[in-house]
Design a protein around this motif. Structure first.
Motif, PDB file in Angstrom:
ATOM      1  N   GLU A  83     101.082  90.490  50.791  1.00 23.80           N
ATOM      2  CA  GLU A  83     101.158  91.112  49.466  1.00 23.80           C
ATOM      3  C   GLU A  83     101.247  90.046  48.373  1.00 23.80           C
ATOM      4  N   ALA A  84     102.070  89.030  48.608  1.00 21.85           N
ATOM      5  CA  ALA A  84     102.206  87.957  47.629  1.00 21.85           C
ATOM      6  C   ALA A  84     100.901  87.190  47.472  1.00 21.85           C
ATOM      7  N   GLU A  85     100.263  86.837  48.590  1.00 19.69           N
ATOM      8  CA  GLU A  85      99.015  86.081  48.499  1.00 19.69           C
ATOM      9  C   GLU A  85      97.908  86.908  47.857  1.00 19.69           C
ATOM     10  N   HIS A  86      97.813  88.191  48.230  1.00 17.95           N
ATOM     11  CA  HIS A  86      96.779  89.057  47.656  1.00 17.95           C
ATOM     12  C   HIS A  86      96.948  89.164  46.146  1.00 17.95           C
ATOM     13  N   ALA A  87      98.191  89.292  45.687  1.00 13.14           N
ATOM     14  CA  ALA A  87      98.442  89.364  44.248  1.00 13.14           C
ATOM     15  C   ALA A  87      97.987  88.087  43.554  1.00 13.14           C
ATOM     16  N   ALA A  88      98.210  86.941  44.194  1.00 15.46           N
ATOM     17  CA  ALA A  88      97.773  85.669  43.610  1.00 15.46           C
ATOM     18  C   ALA A  88      96.254  85.600  43.540  1.00 15.46           C
ATOM     19  N   LEU A  89      95.571  85.935  44.630  1.00 19.39           N
ATOM     20  CA  LEU A  89      94.111  85.840  44.682  1.00 19.39           C
ATOM     21  C   LEU A  89      93.438  86.856  43.765  1.00 19.39           C
ATOM     22  N   SER A  90      94.133  87.947  43.459  1.00 15.48           N
ATOM     23  CA  SER A  90      93.557  88.991  42.612  1.00 15.48           C
ATOM     24  C   SER A  90      93.824  88.781  41.139  1.00 15.48           C
ATOM     25  N   THR A  91      94.601  87.781  40.799  1.00 20.51           N
ATOM     26  CA  THR A  91      94.977  87.569  39.404  1.00 20.51           C
ATOM     27  C   THR A  91      93.787  87.207  38.529  1.00 20.51           C
ATOM     28  N   ASP A  92      92.912  86.378  39.048  1.00 19.32           N
ATOM     29  CA  ASP A  92      91.780  85.862  38.268  1.00 19.32           C
ATOM     30  C   ASP A  92      90.711  85.382  39.244  1.00 19.32           C
ATOM     31  N   LYS A  93      89.442  85.538  38.885  1.00 15.26           N
ATOM     32  CA  LYS A  93      88.371  85.113  39.784  1.00 15.26           C
ATOM     33  C   LYS A  93      88.343  83.607  39.991  1.00 15.26           C
ATOM     34  N   ARG A  94      89.055  82.865  39.117  1.00 17.93           N
ATOM     35  CA  ARG A  94      89.108  81.409  39.273  1.00 17.93           C
ATOM     36  C   ARG A  94      90.102  80.987  40.362  1.00 17.93           C
ATOM     37  N   ILE A  95      90.942  81.921  40.842  1.00 17.46           N
ATOM     38  CA  ILE A  95      91.789  81.635  42.011  1.00 17.46           C
ATOM     39  C   ILE A  95      90.902  81.813  43.238  1.00 17.46           C
ATOM     40  N   ALA A  96      90.340  80.713  43.688  1.00 20.35           N
ATOM     41  CA  ALA A  96      89.304  80.756  44.730  1.00 20.35           C
ATOM     42  C   ALA A  96      89.821  80.471  46.128  1.00 20.35           C
ATOM     43  N   ASN A  97      91.033  79.991  46.230  1.00 23.38           N
ATOM     44  CA  ASN A  97      91.528  79.589  47.547  1.00 23.38           C
ATOM     45  C   ASN A  97      93.042  79.694  47.559  1.00 23.38           C
ATOM     46  N   SER A  98      93.617  79.414  48.716  1.00 22.16           N
ATOM     47  CA  SER A  98      95.069  79.516  48.856  1.00 22.16           C
ATOM     48  C   SER A  98      95.555  78.571  49.939  1.00 22.16           C
ATOM     49  N   ASP A  99      96.707  77.980  49.676  1.00 19.49           N
ATOM     50  CA  ASP A  99      97.404  77.226  50.720  1.00 19.49           C
ATOM     51  C   ASP A  99      98.311  78.130  51.532  1.00 19.49           C
ATOM     52  N   GLY A 100      98.269  79.417  51.202  1.00 20.45           N
ATOM     53  CA  GLY A 100      99.000  80.390  51.988  1.00 20.45           C
ATOM     54  C   GLY A 100     100.270  80.899  51.336  1.00 20.45           C
ATOM     55  N   ALA A 101     100.899  81.818  52.034  1.00 21.80           N
ATOM     56  CA  ALA A 101     102.182  82.383  51.622  1.00 21.80           C
ATOM     57  C   ALA A 101     103.063  82.481  52.856  1.00 21.80           C
ATOM     58  N   SER A 102     104.362  82.461  52.654  1.00 25.76           N
ATOM     59  CA  SER A 102     105.275  82.505  53.797  1.00 25.76           C
ATOM     60  C   SER A 102     106.530  83.290  53.453  1.00 25.76           C
ATOM     61  N   VAL A 103     107.117  83.863  54.485  1.00 27.12           N
ATOM     62  CA  VAL A 103     108.395  84.572  54.382  1.00 27.12           C
ATOM     63  C   VAL A 103     109.290  84.048  55.495  1.00 27.12           C
ATOM     64  N   SER A 104     110.532  83.755  55.164  1.00 26.90           N
ATOM     65  CA  SER A 104     111.474  83.301  56.185  1.00 26.90           C
ATOM     66  C   SER A 104     112.797  84.031  56.036  1.00 26.90           C
ATOM     67  N   SER A 105     113.447  84.244  57.152  1.00 27.03           N
ATOM     68  CA  SER A 105     114.755  84.894  57.189  1.00 27.03           C
ATOM     69  C   SER A 105     115.608  84.151  58.210  1.00 27.03           C
ATOM     70  N   TYR A 106     116.796  83.738  57.789  1.00 26.06           N
ATOM     71  CA  TYR A 106     117.629  82.881  58.625  1.00 26.06           C
ATOM     72  C   TYR A 106     119.063  83.352  58.524  1.00 26.06           C
ATOM     73  N   GLU A 107     119.750  83.430  59.650  1.00 24.28           N
ATOM     74  CA  GLU A 107     121.157  83.817  59.640  1.00 24.28           C
ATOM     75  C   GLU A 107     121.895  83.116  60.772  1.00 24.28           C
ATOM     76  N   GLY A 108     123.181  82.969  60.598  1.00 24.18           N
ATOM     77  CA  GLY A 108     123.981  82.300  61.611  1.00 24.18           C
ATOM     78  C   GLY A 108     125.458  82.557  61.396  1.00 24.18           C
ATOM     79  N   HIS A 109     126.272  82.031  62.299  1.00 27.28           N
ATOM     80  CA  HIS A 109     127.721  82.093  62.124  1.00 27.28           C
ATOM     81  C   HIS A 109     128.346  80.909  62.842  1.00 27.28           C
ATOM     82  N   PHE A 110     129.555  80.564  62.451  1.00 26.94           N
ATOM     83  CA  PHE A 110     130.230  79.406  63.038  1.00 26.94           C
ATOM     84  C   PHE A 110     131.730  79.583  62.958  1.00 26.94           C
TER      85      PHE A 110
END
Length: 464
Positions: free
Chosen positions: A153-180
């Motif tokens: 969704e994030a990458e599609h929104a970027a690529l759809s913003t303007d026809k001059r956005i011709a490529n992408s280095d990608g998008a990522s989502v991360s989720s991290y949890e822990g306890h100690f």
């Protein structure tokens, strides 16, 4: 340039990851057992920390799934003191035999290590005894499929913003949890669960010889406070598009406005220069700066470890020493350093509860008004350089000399004229800190540091 995207609630999804394999009560028992084992082995003091974490990271590029990484880690870290000799060992095996072997390994290392007068646990009276809920744990229960959908969704929104956005280095989502749980033989025993989540996107604008890349991200301990993926994508695209007008400027000395994300980096430079390790090694330009005027009188730096949900919040540091809110800089004068027990002893001082780093630093100006948003800061800049990206690591903390490759925007009469590339900005951190003219109300938090954009009246710019 536009303001950064606002936040909205992101829907959760069915959990694809199991709960932690060991609970806090079992961790407490393990730490207590380790400390008892260390005492039986002959240690005069000991400390131990047991932790478990799990994470999910998903990346996409040009509408296709690229990587999925799921991690699970656990560790038991043991430190043993024999007088003023110190030894450490770790294991991921929590069986009785492995624990005994690891304690023995740490003990034997300590016995054969040279004495260090600064080595040792914190004094008992400095250890935390109150443990408020700082709301640091917000598990997401995010599946890999749902994470990929958010990234797409994030990458599609970027690529759809303007026809001059011709490529992408990608998008990522991360989720991290822990306890100690951590404890020591001075009576400390505590710990807590924690989490952090993020989404980022990196679009590429232009074609051929005129291509520019930019990015944006959102990060929080609470997944519900992440910015809307589509808004993050569009904002990253707008930043990339605005770079297409890039050209060089003439060498000279000009006013400089550091965009808020980079201004957080300047606050990080202060933290490094005031860290105990740099100070006792005499490798900082702020050695013996306690009580000195380093900033203008309108500048304050506050440390507050008790902000609920913040990434730098903690009731105690990595040694179990209680943390506290304090002024690091007041009216431009250095009020405190960032010290652990070890570095404090090396300096003949007391720990500040900063073993492991700083806690929620905020750089502010007494001159800042609510109306001093990004546009207002451009008007204050007048004619000069807005810096939005720094390249390289050109900071000499011994002398304070500062020289970085940079990208930004040329501003005239408070209005952005064009992007600027292939330049170097230079100065000295001591002079830069002392000459801060204004801090914007466009505050942004990056990690444990918060500030608005920072205006300096003059820096050297090497262009053409």
């Amino acid at each position: 340039m536009t303001t950064s995207p606002s936040r909205r609630k992101t829907p959760s999804s069915p959990s694809a990851r199991p709960a932690f394999s060991t609970d806090q009560a079992a961790f407490r028992q393990l730490v207590e057992r380790v400390l008892e084992e260390a005492k039986r082995a002959g240690a005069t003091d000991a400390a131990a920390e047991v932790s478990e974490s799990q994470g999910l990271a998903v990346s996409v590029r040009r509408g296709a799934l690229e990587t999925v990484e799921q991690t699970r880690d656990r560790s038991l870290d043991i430190t043993v003191y024999v007088g003023q000799r110190r030894g450490s060992a770790s294991t991921s095996d929590f069986s009785d035999q492995a624990v005994r072997d690891t304690v023995q390994a740490a003990y034997h290392i300590a016995r054969h290590t040279a004495e260090d007068p600064a080595a040792g646990l914190p004094d008992a009276e400095l250890l935390a005894t109150e443990f408020p809920d700082l709301e640091l744990y917000h598990p997401w229960g995010l599946s890999a499929e749902a994470a990929a959908e958010l990234a797409l969704e994030a990458e599609h929104a970027a690529l759809s913003t303007d026809k001059r956005i011709a490529n992408s280095d990608g998008a990522s989502v991360s989720s991290y949890e822990g306890h100690f749980i951590m404890g020591n033989t001075r009576g400390f025993l505590s710990g807590y669960p924690y989490s952090r989540h993020s989404l980022s996107v990196s679009p590429i604008a232009g074609r051929g010889d005129n291509m520019q890349r930019d990015d944006w991200y959102t990060s929080d301990r609470n997944w519900a406070k992440l910015a809307d993926p589509a808004r993050v994508g569009r904002y990253a695209a707008e930043r990339a598009l605005s770079r297409l007008s890039a050209r060089r400027i003439r060498t000279g000395r000009y006013p400089v406005l550091f965009e808020a994300p980079l201004a957080c980096g300047l606050l990080g430079s202060l933290t490094q220069a005031l860290s105990g390790g740099a100070l006792y090694r005499k490798s900082s330009f702020l050695v013996d700066s306690l009580g000195q005027q380093v900033f203008p009188e309108h500048i304050d730096v506050m440390e507050d470890p008790a902000i609920k949900g913040a990434q730098g919040s903690a009731a105690f540091d990595d040694e179990g020493v209680r943390t506290r809110a304090r002024k690091v800089v007041e009216a431009g004068i250095i009020q405190g350093y960032f010290l652990s027990s070890y570095t404090a002893r090396k300096l003949g001082m007391a720990t500040t509860g900063n073993a492991g780093g700083s806690h929620n630093l905020a750089l502010t100006s007494r001159f800042t008004q609510p109306a001093d948003d990004f546009r207002a800061m451009l008007r204050k800049l007048g004619t000069g350089l807005l810096v939005t990206e720094l390249i390289g690591q050109g900071i000499n903390y011994v002398s304070g000399d500062y020289s970085r490759g940079a990208f930004g925007y040329w501003v005239e009469n408070g209005e952005i004229q064009h992007a600027v590339q292939e330049i170097t900005i230079a100065g000295n951190l001591r002079d830069m800190f002392r000459s801060i003219a204004a801090i914007g109300a466009d505050t942004l938090t990056r990690g444990t540091k918060t500030t608005g954009s920072i205006l300096l009246p003059e820096m050297s710019i090497a262009g053409q």
